[in-house]
Structure formats: C-alpha cells, structure tokens
Design a protein around this motif. Structure first.
Motif, PDB file in Angstrom:
ATOM      1  N   PHE A 178      -1.001  -9.095  41.707  1.00 16.82           N
ATOM      2  CA  PHE A 178      -2.077 -10.027  41.994  1.00 16.82           C
ATOM      3  C   PHE A 178      -1.738 -11.404  41.457  1.00 16.82           C
ATOM      4  N   LEU A 179      -2.256 -12.418  42.128  1.00 19.66           N
ATOM      5  CA  LEU A 179      -2.120 -13.803  41.704  1.00 19.66           C
ATOM      6  C   LEU A 179      -3.502 -14.304  41.316  1.00 19.66           C
ATOM      7  N   CYS A 180      -3.630 -14.789  40.096  1.00 18.30           N
ATOM      8  CA  CYS A 180      -4.873 -15.389  39.620  1.00 18.30           C
ATOM      9  C   CYS A 180      -4.600 -16.868  39.367  1.00 18.30           C
ATOM     10  N   ALA A 181      -5.314 -17.731  40.058  1.00 21.11           N
ATOM     11  CA  ALA A 181      -5.076 -19.170  39.933  1.00 21.11           C
ATOM     12  C   ALA A 181      -6.386 -19.876  39.596  1.00 21.11           C
ATOM     13  N   PRO A 182      -6.365 -20.798  38.638  1.00 25.58           N
ATOM     14  CA  PRO A 182      -7.563 -21.568  38.308  1.00 25.58           C
ATOM     15  C   PRO A 182      -7.867 -22.591  39.392  1.00 25.58           C
ATOM     16  N   ASP A 183      -8.945 -23.330  39.216  1.00 23.28           N
ATOM     17  CA  ASP A 183      -9.393 -24.262  40.249  1.00 23.28           C
ATOM     18  C   ASP A 183      -8.482 -25.463  40.430  1.00 23.28           C
ATOM     19  N   ASN A 184      -7.574 -25.744  39.510  1.00 21.61           N
ATOM     20  CA  ASN A 184      -6.696 -26.905  39.657  1.00 21.61           C
ATOM     21  C   ASN A 184      -5.478 -26.618  40.540  1.00 21.61           C
ATOM     22  N   MET A 185      -5.347 -25.393  41.035  1.00 21.74           N
ATOM     23  CA  MET A 185      -4.222 -25.036  41.902  1.00 21.74           C
ATOM     24  C   MET A 185      -4.760 -24.628  43.272  1.00 21.74           C
ATOM     25  N   ASP A 186      -4.100 -25.115  44.308  1.00 23.33           N
ATOM     26  CA  ASP A 186      -4.454 -24.734  45.666  1.00 23.33           C
ATOM     27  C   ASP A 186      -3.500 -23.650  46.125  1.00 23.33           C
ATOM     28  N   ILE A 187      -4.035 -22.567  46.662  1.00 18.59           N
ATOM     29  CA  ILE A 187      -3.242 -21.459  47.177  1.00 18.59           C
ATOM     30  C   ILE A 187      -3.410 -21.444  48.689  1.00 18.59           C
ATOM     31  N   THR A 188      -2.300 -21.548  49.404  1.00 20.07           N
ATOM     32  CA  THR A 188      -2.358 -21.514  50.861  1.00 20.07           C
ATOM     33  C   THR A 188      -1.514 -20.363  51.364  1.00 20.07           C
ATOM     34  N   GLY A 189      -1.869 -19.866  52.516  1.00 20.68           N
ATOM     35  CA  GLY A 189      -1.116 -18.776  53.127  1.00 20.68           C
ATOM     36  C   GLY A 189      -1.611 -17.426  52.654  1.00 20.68           C
TER      37      GLY A 189
END
Length: 141
Positions: free
Chosen positions: A116-127
């Motif tokens: 799993f990938l957990c990213a905070p709000d300062n990172m944009d995840i695309t795809g």
C-alpha cells in the motif's frame, strides 16, 4: 492668546512632541541566501531542503503502525509491504493508517497484492495499477 488660537491648538496637533526616526538595517538570517529579484532564479539548496521523502516499511507486528503513522503526519509518503504480517494484524494496520490518512487529508492506494501507498495531502498521486495485471502475474503469464 485668543480663544480662536486656543481652540485651534486644542483640536489640532502642535509640534509639541519630538519624533525620533530610527532606521533599522535589514539583515538576512541565512548567509548563503540568494535574493530573488524579478527574474526566475531559484536557489537549488532550498529546493533540495523542501523535497519530500518517501519511507519504506515492512512491519512484522501491529506495534509498528504508530511509527508509520508518525511519518505520514510528518508529511512523508510511506510504502508498506504487509507480506510479513499475519492477515489480522495487516487489517488492523490498514485500519489504523486509514484513520491517520483521513486526519491529514491524505490518500491511501493499493499498489500490489499486500503493498500500500500512504501519501499525505502535500503529495499528488496520479494513475492506478490494474488488478488484472496482478492476476495475470499470479497465473504465470
């Protein structure tokens, strides 16, 4: 002094007060800071310092979920491989991290069978990663 002058001095400000003008010298707190003018010049040291980090975790117990959550709260993206955790602890870890992600307005995405990938709000995840590719890989392609 006439009444007219008394009223005038009462309602207007005379130069009875002395004003002292102090000029302060503006100094930079960072000695190697490059001042940016109207041109598009960026200091590379500041870009490197502001770069976000990604942390990889392979927890073995639920107790490590707090460390993972601390990284998410600190604005770092985290990739979690849950292959070494039993199924019940893996579910508890994902539930705990889902709450953390919700609290920081982040994103959690499944990127593998147990990854799993957990990213905070300062990172944009695309795809996205297709589930059918994972099934084809498991079949032996």
């Amino acid at each position: 002094m006439s009444i007219k002058n008394k009223i005038k001095t009462f309602f207007t400000m005379d130069d009875e007060y002395e004003y002292e003008y102090i000029e302060e010298e503006v100094t930079s707190t960072q000695p190697n800071q490059i001042r940016q003018t109207s041109s598009n010049v960026i200091d590379l040291k500041s870009v490197k310092a502001s770069a976000t980090k990604m942390v990889l975790y392979e927890p073995r117990t639920f107790d490590e979920a707090q460390q993972i959550a601390d990284n998410i709260v600190s604005k770092r993206a985290v990739v979690i491989n849950l292959q070494r955790v039993n199924h019940q602890d893996a579910k508890r870890i994902i539930d705990f991290l889902s709450g953390t992600i919700y609290a920081v307005n982040g994103v959690i995405q499944r990127i593998g069978a147990q990854t799993f990938l957990c990213a905070p709000d300062n990172m944009d995840i695309t795809g996205s990663i297709s589930e059918t590719l994972e099934e084809d890989f498991n079949k032996g392609w």
